[in-house]
Design a protein around this motif. Sequence first.
Motif, PDB file in Angstrom:
ATOM      1  N   THR A 153      46.537  33.003 -40.181  1.00  0.00           N
ATOM      2  CA  THR A 153      46.659  31.578 -40.505  1.00  0.00           C
ATOM      3  C   THR A 153      48.068  31.216 -40.962  1.00  0.00           C
ATOM      4  OG1 THR A 153      46.101  31.754 -42.872  1.00  0.00           O
ATOM      5  CG2 THR A 153      44.268  31.671 -41.304  1.00  0.00           C
ATOM      6  N   ALA A 154      48.974  32.193 -41.006  1.00  0.00           N
ATOM      7  CA  ALA A 154      50.295  31.976 -41.595  1.00  0.00           C
ATOM      8  C   ALA A 154      51.227  31.231 -40.645  1.00  0.00           C
ATOM      9  CB  ALA A 154      50.923  33.315 -41.978  1.00  0.00           C
ATOM     10  N   ASP A 155      52.072  30.390 -41.232  1.00  0.00           N
ATOM     11  CA  ASP A 155      53.208  29.814 -40.513  1.00  0.00           C
ATOM     12  C   ASP A 155      54.448  30.691 -40.688  1.00  0.00           C
ATOM     13  OD1 ASP A 155      51.832  27.330 -39.725  1.00  0.00           O
ATOM     14  OD2 ASP A 155      51.844  26.902 -41.874  1.00  0.00           O
ATOM     15  N   THR A 156      54.521  31.338 -41.852  1.00  0.00           N
ATOM     16  CA  THR A 156      55.595  32.294 -42.148  1.00  0.00           C
ATOM     17  C   THR A 156      54.971  33.502 -42.827  1.00  0.00           C
ATOM     18  OG1 THR A 156      57.329  30.607 -42.399  1.00  0.00           O
ATOM     19  CG2 THR A 156      57.689  32.707 -43.510  1.00  0.00           C
ATOM     20  N   VAL A 157      55.389  34.694 -42.436  1.00  0.00           N
ATOM     21  CA  VAL A 157      54.945  35.936 -43.080  1.00  0.00           C
ATOM     22  C   VAL A 157      56.157  36.601 -43.703  1.00  0.00           C
ATOM     23  CG1 VAL A 157      53.998  38.253 -42.731  1.00  0.00           C
ATOM     24  CG2 VAL A 157      52.976  36.294 -41.543  1.00  0.00           C
ATOM     25  N   VAL A 158      56.032  36.986 -44.970  1.00  0.00           N
ATOM     26  CA  VAL A 158      57.112  37.660 -45.688  1.00  0.00           C
ATOM     27  C   VAL A 158      56.682  39.086 -46.024  1.00  0.00           C
ATOM     28  CG1 VAL A 158      58.626  37.631 -47.705  1.00  0.00           C
ATOM     29  CG2 VAL A 158      57.863  35.465 -46.695  1.00  0.00           C
ATOM     30  N   ILE A 159      57.554  40.044 -45.704  1.00  0.00           N
ATOM     31  CA  ILE A 159      57.334  41.453 -46.074  1.00  0.00           C
ATOM     32  C   ILE A 159      58.329  41.790 -47.177  1.00  0.00           C
ATOM     33  CG2 ILE A 159      57.113  43.814 -45.263  1.00  0.00           C
ATOM     34  CD1 ILE A 159      55.343  41.955 -43.699  1.00  0.00           C
ATOM     35  N   PRO A 160      57.894  41.873 -48.437  1.00  0.00           N
ATOM     36  CA  PRO A 160      58.833  42.211 -49.519  1.00  0.00           C
ATOM     37  C   PRO A 160      59.248  43.677 -49.450  1.00  0.00           C
ATOM     38  CG  PRO A 160      56.810  41.195 -50.355  1.00  0.00           C
ATOM     39  CD  PRO A 160      56.553  41.598 -48.939  1.00  0.00           C
ATOM     40  N   SER A 161      60.287  44.008 -50.211  1.00  0.00           N
ATOM     41  CA  SER A 161      60.819  45.363 -50.183  1.00  0.00           C
ATOM     42  C   SER A 161      59.878  46.350 -50.849  1.00  0.00           C
ATOM     43  CB  SER A 161      62.192  45.415 -50.844  1.00  0.00           C
ATOM     44  OG  SER A 161      62.116  44.927 -52.157  1.00  0.00           O
ATOM     45  N   ILE A 162      59.979  47.587 -50.393  1.00  0.00           N
ATOM     46  CA  ILE A 162      59.193  48.683 -50.954  1.00  0.00           C
ATOM     47  C   ILE A 162      60.148  49.792 -51.368  1.00  0.00           C
ATOM     48  CG2 ILE A 162      57.087  48.173 -49.680  1.00  0.00           C
ATOM     49  CD1 ILE A 162      57.890  50.049 -47.539  1.00  0.00           C
ATOM     50  N   ALA A 163      59.674  50.657 -52.241  1.00  0.00           N
ATOM     51  CA  ALA A 163      60.511  51.742 -52.751  1.00  0.00           C
ATOM     52  C   ALA A 163      61.040  52.587 -51.590  1.00  0.00           C
ATOM     53  CB  ALA A 163      59.705  52.611 -53.711  1.00  0.00           C
TER      54      ALA A 163
END
Length: 326
Positions: free
Chosen positions: A64-74
Amino acid sequence: MQPHRVVVLALDGVYPFELGIPARVFHAADGRYEVLTCSADGGPVRSGADFSVLVEHGPEILRTADTVVIPSIAPDRVPTELSGPVRAALATIRPGTRLVSICTGAYVLAAAGLLDGRPATTHWQLSDHFRHLYPQVRVTPDVLFVDDGDVLTSSGAASGIDVCLHIVRADHGGAVANHAARACVMPPFRDGGQAQYVEQPVPAPTATGTAATQQWALEHLDEPLTLARLAQHAGMSLRTFNRRFRDETGLSPGRWLIQQRLLRARQLLETSDLPVDLVAGQVGFAGGASLRQHLHAAIGVSPQAYRRTFRAPRAAEEKKPAVPTG
């Protein structure tokens, strides 16, 4: 009008600070965005700190997203290969959805093949490792973020804020982005091409720095500002001024001036009816042709197109009749 839906995908090892950036920035845009957080399997997520994160949603909201954000991981948890649940979650994203990564989140996009043949960035300390793992990605290691249209990648923690503010600016113009930046107590604009790493990110407040000259230049953008004139104002030799300016801003004086002039020009295009030639003169460009060239190089549109995009909607709202009360 339905708000633009941003879905943040929290993965194992996510850094809590970066996980919260999208909600903090986009919620400051006065209701224009809805931000939801999910995990790949709907369960808790082990963070990069000493606690886990309990999210409200499962991967089904990604479709359902218009924008998908993948935040940083270790860094010790960056994937060389995606797990089944993560790959399945990413596969539900609709074609054309805007994708954004913060720092090492680019590894996830690259592992899914979503950066193949595209320019991208990640943290400067990991750029060689990233390039080795994903030679099909055109790595740009020394910038804050890369905007490749429907895919944006950013370099580090603070640049996650930069790229989110950049998105707000691209979607709704400088006034809304500046409001969001003030709410977050952040500078409203840092060019994506600015260097990731500078020797003195915050200039020391002494007479030997260039901060006072930067402020003076902002007050005289409509005047010819040569390197010699800037160095003279700072009381330095050309060589010393150029070196200290680069150390403090990550940019050459000339590039910094173009960035500031474009920012001021965009504000005038949004908030005034001045002809393009007059806008150019007020911000220090030689003429309308010069402004058109620099603006197109920076964001890919002409001054007229920029004004139509970000001024017309507000003008229409101002003309709406007032709703009677009582």
